[in-house]
Design an enzyme around this catalytic site. Structure first.
Site, mmCIF file in Angstrom:
data_model
loop_
_atom_site.group_PDB
_atom_site.id
_atom_site.type_symbol
_atom_site.label_atom_id
_atom_site.label_comp_id
_atom_site.label_asym_id
_atom_site.label_seq_id
_atom_site.Cartn_x
_atom_site.Cartn_y
_atom_site.Cartn_z
ATOM 1 C CB SER A 49 -4.381 2.459 6.197
ATOM 2 O OG SER A 49 -3.131 1.865 5.969
ATOM 3 C CG ASP A 94 -2.266 1.712 -0.142
ATOM 4 O OD1 ASP A 94 -1.098 1.306 -0.258
ATOM 5 O OD2 ASP A 94 -2.781 2.000 0.950
ATOM 6 C CB CYS A 143 3.720 0.518 3.808
ATOM 7 S SG CYS A 143 3.373 2.289 3.823
#
Length: 570
Positions: free
Chosen positions: A472, A124, A196
């Site tokens: 998130s 991220d 992800c």
């Protein structure tokens, strides 16, 4: 001979004999001293699947640089896994790591006078951190996102992702699934390396890299395990050498106000991560462009939601890749007038020219703009007396866009998580988690464990959550974050009391604490900041330097100018 730029300071002239001696000790030969030195940086490591695939990809870029006539120099920087740092004190280090990554790349490139840069990132904060460094340095640069993992499979033939496991905790707490079922999800949801797989922060920022022009079009959605990624990395190495020859386009040629607006449109059109509204202004800041949450909101409001991607929708990055990747989204936006087509891409073409070779919307995963999933973007900026500088809500997948309820105040994430885990809250509550902003946290922790537990317990739209922390990209439900000003800066979120009525209207873009102004003034006069912790170390420095959320939570004045002197010649 290729143009030599800054590396002449290290390799040319009799006064650089000691410098060359050090370089020879690394394996450089006489013929290499006249070549451009190209840094190849990655956040490769064993700490997260997001970064696990980056080492081999970065190594492939070395071949491309060498083919182009340059000398590749590999180095690495850190990553902090949001997956294993969430819901404990380690999450304070996540957003902070974005600045450390940018700073460390700057220090390495400037310290060694590299001529160009190829950067690989996968988790991220590593993506915006690497892009921020490229714009700050303004040397020829190519950014490569390492790609996402493939989804896992269930015994019934369905798909599992990490989000399934996180929300599975909430389902287990309600008794909806057994411990054995949760264990099966845990073991089947993340089966390969890569980030992800939904339109969470990593994939969102990979899309931002393409849209800004820092990455090659069509590259971001390619899964991490695909061998094609090595050909891509090699091509990135060759391309950076071509850019060195011509001197363009440089990162600040690519990152302009128009391309930043394009990036915001891509995020809105795909229901991307709320974190993008923190990272895009930070990237703009490196180019000397002031781009705040208000500017982000303007683009979000005028851009339709057209991509049916998780967590709000049904499909994953791999599915988007099959129908053409990021360019499928950009083409749909361009054809409807929602993009600036005259921005530059890394190939030196305009965005409109470059997109001409890619397909448009398929009608299922990506719709045309005249048949959107929602007429405005998947993200909404809310403003009002509770968050005068803005807060963010992801509306993709929400059934209702309005909520009114009673405040339940928590002074930190842990206090709220204890109540949520015990299911000691009620429908109609507005859970307030404060003192988690960039300065007050410090570090602006994400609240995925809390929000996922609420959603897994079936309460995702029966309660609301408001925080000056962040979320998130996998967060969904009536969850509002990035509240600015934060509590530590005297923001109104610090004045809320248990039982106060709060009204949220995503259609109107408003969030209001329904307390009269006289009462608020009295509370403000009596307010005292929380007693500061003794921090020391990185968190202490971060808390002293970090700016407000609505400006990207940045830590320096922006637009670094790198001057250098010509070396002594033989």
């Amino acid at each position: 001979m290729l143009h030599k730029h800054r590396s002449k300071m290290v390799t040319q002239g009799p006064s650089r004999a000691a410098h060359r001696a050090f370089l020879r000790a690394t394996g450089m030969g006489d013929e290499d001293m006249d070549k451009s030195l190209v840094g190849i940086v990655s956040t490769a490591g064993d700490n997260t699947p997001c970064s696990k695939s980056l080492g081999p990809q970065a190594d492939s870029a070395r071949l491309g640089v060498a083919e182009g006539g340059g000398f590749p120099v590999s180095f690495s920087t850190i990553s902090v896994s949001d997956g294993t740092s969430m819901n404990h004190d380690g999450m304070r280090m996540s957003l902070l790591s974005r600045e450390l990554i940018a700073d460390s790349i700057e220090v390495a490139v400037r310290g060694h006078a590299y001529d160009a840069l190829v950067g690989f990132a996968g988790c991220d904060k590593t993506l915006p951190g690497t892009m921020m460094a490229m714009v700050r340095l303004n040397v020829p640069s190519v950014f490569v996102y390492g790609g996402s993992m493939l989804p896992g499979r269930t015994a019934e033939g369905g798909e599992n992702t990490v989000l399934t496991a996180i929300e599975g905790v909430g389902r287990y707490q309600t008794g909806e699934i057994s411990r054995e079922q949760l264990d099966r999800v845990e073991r089947s949801c993340a089966m390969t390396v890569g980030a992800c797989p939904g339109q969470f922060t990593a994939n969102t920022m990979g899309m931002v890299g393409e849209t800004l022009g820092l990455s090659m079009l069509g590259s971001a959605t390619m899964p991490a395990v695909y061998s094609e990624r090595h050909a891509l990395a090699r091509r990135a190495g060759r391309r950076v050498m071509e850019m060195l020859r011509t001197g363009s386009p440089l990162p600040r040629d690519l990152v302009t106000r128009k391309s930043i607006e394009n990036a915001c449109a891509a995020v809105a059109a795909t229901g991307g991560s709320t974190n993008a509204a923190l990272h895009i202004p930070a990237i703009a800041h490196e180019a000397g462009i002031r781009f705040t949450l208000d500017d982000v909101a303007e683009v979000f409001q005028r851009t339709p939601l057209i991509a049916d991607l998780q967590p709000g929708g049904r499909y994953l990055a791999r599915d988007l890749d099959v129908i053409g990747g990021v360019p499928a989204v950009l083409n749909a936006l361009l054809r409807s007038g929602h993009l600036h087509g005259d921005t530059l891409t890394i190939d030196g073409l305009t965005l409109a020219e470059a997109l001409a070779r890619f397909p448009g919307a398929d009608g299922k995963i990506v719709r045309d703009c005249d048949a959107p999933l929602h007429p405005t973007g998947g993200l909404v900026v809310l403003k009002g007396n509770l968050c005068p500088n803005g807060a963010l809500l992801k509306i993709a997948g929400l059934k209702s866009l309005a909520f009114e309820g009673r405040a339940r105040v928590f002074e930190n994430e842990e206090a709220c998580m204890r109540v949520v885990s015990a299911r000691a809250y009620e429908a109609g509550d507005v859970l307030i988690i404060r003192n988690e902003g960039p300065k007050g946290g410090p570090g602006m922790r994400e609240m995925l464990s809390v929000t996922a537990a609420i959603y897994g317990q079936g309460m995702g739209e029966k309660v609301a959550l408001l925080t000056d922390g962040r979320f998130s990209g996998a967060t969904r439900g009536m969850c509002i974050g990035y509240a600015s000003p934060e509590a530590a800066a005297g923001g109104a979120i610090g004045l809320v009391r248990d039982g106060d009525s709060i009204r949220i209207d995503a259609t109107a873009g408003s969030i209001h604490l329904q307390v009269d102004e006289a009462e608020l003034a009295a509370r403000r006069a009596a307010w005292q900041p929380a007693a500061p912790e003794r921090l020391a170390g990185a968190l202490e420095k971060y808390a002293r330097l970090v700016g407000p959320t609505h400006e990207g939570a940045v830590t320096h004045a922006g637009k670094v100018i790198w001057a250098y002197e010509e070396p002594e010649q033989a």
